[in-house]
Design a protein around this motif. Structure first.
Motif: not given
Ligand code: ADP
Ligand code: MG
Length: 321
Positions: A146-156
Motif C-alpha cells: 500500500s505504500g507506492a507514491c506517484a513519481g516512484d520508480t517501479l523495479w523488478v
C-alpha cells in the motif's frame, strides 16, 4: 497409518529434527516461538495442490524446495527475516522414494535460510502441501503493497521474468524449446530463488513491495489498488532471458505479463533512492531493473518498444475465474 510406515514413524524419520532457535519444535501439541523484543511476527501460508500448482513430473526434491520457496518469497516481499515454518502434508502413500528427496529439498532450503520446521500435520490423501512460514520484522517496518507514491520508480528483481511460464508452455506442448533452454526454464519453474536478502535490504528504501506469483500485470494491479495509484510499465525494459528472447513476441508478452510463478520482487522507490536500491540489490547479490513509474492517474498503461502507450487491464490469475 499411511501405508506400511506409520504416521508417527514418518514424521520422526523425515521431519523431526532437534529444535534450534524455536523454544519448542516438533513433538508436542504446539510449537513455541519467541520473536525478539520489538519485532512483529510476519505470518504467511501457501497451499500447493498437485495438478494445479505443480505438475506430477516435478522431481520430489524440487517440489520440497519450491513448497518452502514460495512461502519464503512472501516473507521477502514484506521485508521479514524467516524464523520457522510448519508443514501440513497430505500424501497418497508413505513412499520413501518420495519422502526422502522431498524432505531433502525442503530442509536443504530451510538450512540455507537458517530456519526450522517446528510442526505440522500429516494425513493420507491427494498430494497437497501447505506451509505456513513465520518471520520477524521490526515493528512498523514491514514492506506493504500500500505504500507506492506517484513519481516512484517501479523495479523488478531477477533476469528472467516469464521463464517459469515458458517452461509450462513447453510442458503443455505449445512450444518446443532447445535442450538448454528447456532445462533453464524448467529450473525457473521448479527451483525458484526466494529473494529474502533483497527484501531485508529494501526495508527503509522501498515504498511498497509484492512478490510476483500470479503474473506481473495482476500483481502490479494489487499494488496499484492497495496504494490508490496508477502506473506505466516499459515493456522493452522487462528483464528477459536468452531462452525467452528467442520466442515470438506474442508468447514473450504472454509469459512476461500474465506468466506467474516468477517469485521475483516487484517494488517501488522514489527516483532519488535509485542508488540505495542498487546498493541493496548488490548487497543481496541479485540484479534489479527499473521497469516503469507510478502515476497519480489510476489505471495501468503499457509503453511498447516503439513508444506507443496503451491502457492494460490489471487482472492476474484467479483460481475461481
Ligand atoms: P495432534 O494430534 O496434536 O495434531 P499430531 O499427532 O498430528 O498432533 O502430530 C504430532 C507432532 O508431530 C506435532 O508436534 C506436530 O506438529 C508434528 N507433525 C505432524 N506432522 C508433521 C509434519 N509433516 N512436519 C512436521 N511436524 C509434523
Ligand atoms: Mg495432527
Amino acid at each position: 497409518m499411511i501405508g506400511a510406515m506409520g504416521e508417527f514413524e514418518l514424521i520422526d524419520r523425515y521431519f523431526r529434527r532437534p529444535a534450534q532457535r524455536a523454544a519448542l519444535g516438533v513433538g508436542d501439541d504446539c510449537a513455541l516461538l519467541q520473536p525478539a523484543p520489538g519485532m512483529q511476527l510476519a505470518v504467511s501460508t501457501d497451499l500447493l495442490v498437485e495438478g494445479r500448482h505443480f505438475l506430477s513430473t516435478v522431481p520430489p526434491q524440487r517440489l520440497g524446495h519450491k513448497a518452502l520457496a514460495v512461502n519464503l518469497s512472501d516473507l521477502a516481499a514484506c521485508g521479514a527475516a524467516p524464523l520457522a515454518f510448519t508443514l501440513a502434508l497430505s500424501l497418497p502413500r508413505a513412499d520413501p522414494e518420495f519422502l526422502g528427496p522431498f524432505a531433502d529439498g525442503l530442509l536443504g532450503l530451510a538450512d540455507r535460510h537458517a530456519i526450522e520446521l517446528v510442526g505440522g500435520d500429516t494425513t493420507a490423501g491427494p498430494l497437497t502441501i501447505g506451509i505456513t512460514v513465520f518471520g520477524e520484522v521490526p515493528a512498523g517496518q514491514a514492506l506493504l503493497r500500500s505504500g507506492a507514491c506517484a513519481g516512484d520508480t517501479l523495479w523488478v528483481s531477477g533476469a528472467a521474468l516469464g521463464d517459469a511460464r515458458l517452461a509450462l508452455e513447453a510442458w503443455r506442448g505449445r512450444v518446443t524449446l532447445a535442450g538448454d533452454d528447456f532445462d533453464a526454464t524448467r529450473r525457473a519453474m521448479e527451483l525458484p530463488t526466494p529473494r529474502v536478502a533483497l527484501g531485508l535490504a529494501l526495508r527503509g528504501v522501498a515504498t511498497s513491495a509484492i512478490d510476483l506469483s500470479d503474473g506481473l500485470l495482476g500483481d502490479v494491479g494489487h499494488v496499484l489498488r492497495a496504494s490508490g495509484v496508477g502506473a506505466t510499465l516499459d515493456l522493452a525494459a522487462l528483464p528477459t532471458s536468452a531462452a525467452l528472447a528467442r520466442q515470438d513476441a506474442a508468447l514473450r508478452r504472454r509469459c512476461q505479463l500474465d506468466g506467474g510463478d516468477d517469485y521475483e520482487l516487484l517494488f517501488s522507490a522514489p527516483p532519488q533512492r535509485a542508488l540505495a536500491v542498487q546498493a541493496a540489490a548488490q548487497a543481496a547479490g541479485v540484479g534489479v531493473t527499473p521497469i516503469g513509474r507510478i502515476d497519480a492517474e489510476p489505471g495501468l498503461r503499457l509503453r511498447e518498444a516503439d513508444g506507443r502507450v496503451a491502457e492494460a487491464s490489471a487482472r492476474g490469475y484467479d483460481h475461481f475465474a
